[in-house]
Structures are given as C-alpha cells and as structure tokens.
Design an enzyme around this catalytic site. Structure first.
Site, PDB file in Angstrom:
ATOM      1  N   THR A  73       0.867  -1.182   0.000  1.00  0.00           N
ATOM      2  CA  THR A  73       0.000   0.000   0.000  1.00  0.00           C
ATOM      3  C   THR A  73       0.905   1.235   0.000  1.00  0.00           C
ATOM      4  O   THR A  73       2.046   1.163   0.464  1.00  0.00           O
ATOM      5  CB  THR A  73      -0.843  -0.045   1.300  1.00  0.00           C
ATOM      6  N   ARG A 104     -14.635  -6.363  -1.111  1.00  0.00           N
ATOM      7  CA  ARG A 104     -13.968  -6.076   0.168  1.00  0.00           C
ATOM      8  C   ARG A 104     -13.351  -4.673   0.125  1.00  0.00           C
ATOM      9  O   ARG A 104     -12.674  -4.306  -0.839  1.00  0.00           O
ATOM     10  CB  ARG A 104     -12.895  -7.125   0.427  1.00  0.00           C
ATOM     11  N   GLY A 159     -10.919  -2.037   2.423  1.00  0.00           N
ATOM     12  CA  GLY A 159     -10.006  -2.024   3.575  1.00  0.00           C
ATOM     13  C   GLY A 159      -9.871  -0.648   4.196  1.00  0.00           C
ATOM     14  O   GLY A 159     -10.596   0.302   3.863  1.00  0.00           O
ATOM     15  N   ASP A 160      -8.914  -0.545   5.084  1.00  0.00           N
ATOM     16  CA  ASP A 160      -8.719   0.679   5.868  1.00  0.00           C
ATOM     17  C   ASP A 160      -8.320   1.879   5.030  1.00  0.00           C
ATOM     18  O   ASP A 160      -8.570   3.024   5.416  1.00  0.00           O
ATOM     19  CB  ASP A 160      -7.639   0.447   6.928  1.00  0.00           C
ATOM     20  N   THR A 201      -0.752   1.516   7.151  1.00  0.00           N
ATOM     21  CA  THR A 201      -0.613   0.390   6.222  1.00  0.00           C
ATOM     22  C   THR A 201      -0.601  -0.894   7.032  1.00  0.00           C
ATOM     23  O   THR A 201      -0.215  -0.885   8.202  1.00  0.00           O
ATOM     24  CB  THR A 201       0.672   0.539   5.384  1.00  0.00           C
TER      25      THR A 201
END
Ligand code: GLY
Length: 288
Positions: free
Chosen positions: A158, A186, A188-189, A209
C-alpha cells in the site's frame, strides 16, 4: 515555516528482489512532492502528487500493479484528508480509474459526500472528467503470476503520504489494491477516514498500512493522532498506537505521522515497512 514530508510504501513481507525498485519509486515520489512543498505548495497537493506517482509505479500495491482479488480483478481503495479544513474524500472497490487518489480528491472537492464505492464511484469518474483506465491495464504480469499460483508471500505495499506545508497545514493520503485474493467488494482501511487516513491541523496527520480489517477495528490513524495530544513526540505516539493495535488485534501494521509542529515519526510491528523522509537535509529511504 519549514515543510515536512514522509511517505510509506507498505508494511509486511516485501519481495527482496524489488527492494531497489521500491527505493527508486519512493525517492522519485518524495523528491517531486518535496519540491512542491519547498516552493510553497500545499500539503494537500503534495500528498496527492506523491500518491499519484506511487500509483503509477507497478512496484507498489496501488493503481497499476495492484493486488488481484479472488475473481481476477483489481479493486482499489483510497482516501485523503485536509487537516486545515477537515474535508475528506474516499473511494472503495473502484475498478476503472488509474488514480483512485484523484477520484477521492475530486469527491472531496465536490463537497457533498465523503465516501463513494463501486459503480457509483465509477459513474462519478465519468461525470467529473477523471481519466479512466481499462481494468486489464491495471494488472501487471507479476501480479497475474502471483494470482495464478496463489503466491501470498512477497506482498507489495500500500502507499501513503503525510505532509506539513510552509503555512503550517497538514494533509494525509493513502491508496491500495488491498489484500491479495480478497473477496470481491472487500474494502479495507485505506478507504476509511480515521482508520487508514486522518489529518487535523490541531494535532497531526497519519497514513496507515497493514492488515486493513484490524486497522479499521482499531481506527488506527485517528488513535495515533489522538496520542499526539500534549505534545507527545510523533515516533512515541506511533509506537504507543502500534502497541495498542497489537494488543487488541495480534495483527500487523505501520503508521507514518507528522504532528502540528511538523515533526516526523513512524513505527510498525511488521517484518518491514518502506518509508522515505528527511533527517536534517538528507533524504532517508528504508526499503529493504
Ligand atoms: N491496508 C490495506 C488493506 O488492508 O487493504
């Protein structure tokens, strides 16, 4: 005021054979964004530019070169936050844009919403003149080989950037292709304000990350920023946030931080994290 900048290229177990490429990619992005800051450019423009350059670099898990999901498709997440205005923009699971961070910025600038996902975000791309890309152009041979062989090690990273500009404003940005072989849809953060990205001129700014599900559950970026209260050193706050993170999730992550005074810090609990920052007048790159 003297500017500050720190970039990351992901935390985890990076493939050693791409160490020189990671180093070169971080150096190029850092040098370009640093020059913008030195000329009086805004922290927001600097983090967007750094992340755009890293999205273009197939060494990293963002934009071109992103991880492929279970169905063989790239779905990307990105977000950014302006510490001066508290404005933010985010995108999740987008498939047809070369620069998810530009899309996040455009959503922020439009002002009505913070977070768009999937086909709605892609419709925004078309109506706001953001360059599109054919989904197959995002897939590199390396990622396709990994996907065909279900090879989970050597995860590319990332990307993220945090900047402090000459006016004393902070900004943070993060972009990713997410987890290898992830479930379609999905998110993610890196798409979630407070988890992967956070900026507040009063305290500091962070890009995270690592394992997105654990980072979301601990709202790691905001947690780190809160730990800066009272003038705590950024590296100390980053370490403390990672201690809480590890205790609560037993997972791996890293954060880069700049506080309201422009002091830079970072920490991780993974086997490695790629970072680029300045120590005095020297550019330091850790990318092994
Ligand atoms: N931290 C990147 C992700 O889990 O998607």
């Amino acid at each position: 005021m003297r500017p500050s900048l720190i970039l990351h290229g992901g935390a985890g177990s990076p493939a050693p054979e791409f160490s020189a490429d990671r180093r070169h990619g971080l150096q190029r992005a850092f040098t370009a964004a640093w020059s913008m800051l030195e000329q009086g450019g805004s922290a927001l423009d600097a983090v967007v530019h750094a992340v755009m350059l890293l999205e273009n670099d197939p060494t990293f898990n963002a934009g071109i070169g992103s991880c492929i999901n279970r169905d063989g498709i790239v779905e990307m997440d990105a977000s950014l936050m302006d510490g001066a205005t508290f404005h933010a923009g985010a995108v999740g699971a987008v498939r047809t844009v070369q620069h998810p961070i530009l899309l996040a910025q455009s959503i922020m600038q439009a002002g009505q919403h913070v977070f768009l996902v999937g086909s709605g975000a892609e419709e925004f791309v078309r109506t706001h003149g953001i360059p599109e890309i054919a989904p197959e152009q995002l897939i590199t041979e390396r990622q396709h080989r990994r996907w065909r062989s279900a090879q989970t090690h050597g995860e590319p990273g990332t990307v993220g950037a945090v900047a402090f500009d000459t006016a004393g404003h902070l900004a943070a940005a993060t972009s990713t292709g997410g987890l290898f072989n992830k479930h379609p849809g999905r998110v993610g953060d890196s798409a979630v304000i407070g988890a992967g990205t956070y900026a507040d001129d009063a305290l500091g700014a962070v890009s995270a990350t690592g394992v997105g599900e654990a980072i979301i559950r601990t709202t790691l970026a905001r947690t780190t920023v809160e730990l800066l209260r009272g003038g705590v050193d950024p590296t100390q706050a980053a370490r403390q946030a990672l201690t809480i993170f590890r205790q609560r999730t037993a997972s791996e992550a890293g954060v880069i931080v700049i506080d309201a005074l422009g002091r830079v810090g970072y920490a991780h609990n993974a086997s490695a994290m790629s970072v680029a920052y300045r120590r005095g007048d020297a550019l330091v790159i850790e990318a092994d």
